[in-house]
Design a protein around this motif. Structure first.
Motif, short mmCIF file in Angstrom:
data_model
loop_
_atom_site.label_atom_id
_atom_site.label_comp_id
_atom_site.label_asym_id
_atom_site.label_seq_id
_atom_site.Cartn_x
_atom_site.Cartn_y
_atom_site.Cartn_z
N SER A 17 -7.55 -112.32 -20.74
CA SER A 17 -6.92 -113.49 -21.36
C SER A 17 -6.76 -113.34 -22.87
O SER A 17 -6.09 -114.15 -23.51
N PRO A 72 3.67 -109.76 -19.95
CA PRO A 72 2.67 -110.25 -18.99
C PRO A 72 2.85 -111.72 -18.66
O PRO A 72 2.54 -112.15 -17.54
N HIS A 86 -0.26 -122.04 -20.49
CA HIS A 86 0.54 -122.18 -19.28
C HIS A 86 0.44 -123.61 -18.76
O HIS A 86 -0.65 -124.14 -18.57
N LEU A 129 -7.59 -107.21 -13.45
CA LEU A 129 -6.70 -108.26 -13.90
C LEU A 129 -6.54 -108.17 -15.42
O LEU A 129 -7.49 -107.85 -16.14
N THR A 130 -5.35 -108.46 -15.91
CA THR A 130 -5.12 -108.50 -17.36
C THR A 130 -6.04 -109.55 -17.98
O THR A 130 -6.18 -110.66 -17.46
N GLU A 132 5.80 -111.84 -16.20
CA GLU A 132 5.38 -111.27 -14.92
C GLU A 132 4.49 -112.26 -14.16
O GLU A 132 4.56 -112.36 -12.93
N TYR A 133 3.67 -112.99 -14.88
CA TYR A 133 2.78 -113.97 -14.26
C TYR A 133 3.55 -115.16 -13.68
O TYR A 133 3.31 -115.58 -12.55
N TRP A 189 5.25 -121.36 -20.05
CA TRP A 189 4.37 -120.83 -21.10
C TRP A 189 4.88 -121.34 -22.43
O TRP A 189 6.08 -121.29 -22.71
N HIS A 223 2.34 -117.66 -9.51
CA HIS A 223 1.34 -117.20 -10.49
C HIS A 223 0.74 -115.90 -9.99
O HIS A 223 -0.03 -115.88 -9.04
N GLN A 224 1.14 -114.83 -10.63
CA GLN A 224 0.70 -113.49 -10.24
C GLN A 224 0.18 -112.77 -11.48
O GLN A 224 0.96 -112.35 -12.34
N VAL A 225 -1.14 -112.65 -11.59
CA VAL A 225 -1.72 -112.01 -12.77
C VAL A 225 -1.37 -110.53 -12.77
O VAL A 225 -1.59 -109.84 -11.77
N PRO A 226 -0.81 -110.01 -13.86
CA PRO A 226 -0.50 -108.57 -13.92
C PRO A 226 -1.78 -107.73 -13.78
O PRO A 226 -2.84 -108.09 -14.29
#
Length: 250
Positions: A168, A192, A112, A165-166, A195-196, A64, A123-126
């Protein structure tokens, strides 16, 4: 600069020096989280470190990077080792623009980047709570949404479990009036992203550590952090900040 850490504890290692000297000596990490100088002002510290994105690619396959659209366009050739996956917009409560003939800028981008096969990148979207209406069970690929195709499960039934999903665009108050570094990022915008891109128990590298907020966010999430900061004043501030946390944790 020496090869020894300026500060270290159970979750964080901090180095004093230029990231271009230090990164080649580090072990690979799960995620790079970078907030480089944007080189948009005449301030002495606002100088772009040439070649740093290529060096970051040696440290990780996921990154990121904060920046402005102007910065990313001007430096696009330096991100040649990376492929872009997405951008997130940090919406601040106040602006930082200096021009009277432009819209007041109250946002920054976090882009990203990754290298290699996407399936191999963490890649895990909070997931966040949703307090809106319960939509029940439906099919995402309903009439009128056929353009979504079968990507990401859009053709499967979906049950509303009260989470989403969080988004953007993430609104978080800036550190204006409370910052210990001129470009300090609040932990609420860093968590976030970490975490992603960084798996639980993994390690995140911040090559422009500033205030050390990345270490705080990583610690909150059960990740480790490696920090690099070129200004000893801020290394001292980071060390004192983290030491105080350890004191209260005992």
């Amino acid at each position: 600069m020496t090869s020894e850490p300026y500060y270290a504890d159970a979750t964080t290692t901090l180095y004093l020096g230029d990231m271009r000297d230090i990164v080649p000596r580090l072990d690979p990490v799960d995620l790079v989280l970078a907030d480089p100088p944007y080189a948009e002002t005449a301030l002495a510290w606002d100088r772009w470190p040439d070649g740093w994105p290529t060096l970051a690619a040696r440290a990780s396959r996921s990154m990121w990077c904060f920046g402005s659209m102007r910065m990313f366009l001007a430096r696009a050739d330096e991100f040649g080792a990376w492929a872009m996956s997405q951008d997130v917009v940090w919406e601040k409560h106040n602006g930082s623009g200096f021009a009277g003939d432009r819209f007041r800028r109250v946002h920054e981008h976090a882009v990203h980047w990754y290298r290699g096969p996407w399936a191999e990148i963490h890649h895990q979207v909070p997931i966040v709570p949703h307090d809106g209406p319960d939509r029940g069970t439906r099919r995402a690929a309903r009439a009128g949404a056929a353009h979504l195709g079968a990507n990401n499960g859009h053709d499967r039934p979906w049950l509303d479990n009260g989470t989403r999903l969080t988004k953007s665009v993430i609104p978080v108050r800036s550190m204006h009036g409370r910052a210990i570094h001129p470009t300090e990022k609040p932990t609420a915008i860093l968590t976030p992203l970490i975490e992603y891109g960084c798996p639980p128990g993994g390690t995140v590298l911040d090559p422009f550590a500033g205030s050390g907020s990345t270490a705080l966010a990583a610690r909150l999430l059960g990740r480790r952090a490696v920090l690099i900061e070129g200004d000893e004043r801020y290394c001292d501030a980071i060390a004192r900040r983290l030491s105080q946390l350890d004191l209260f944790a005992t």
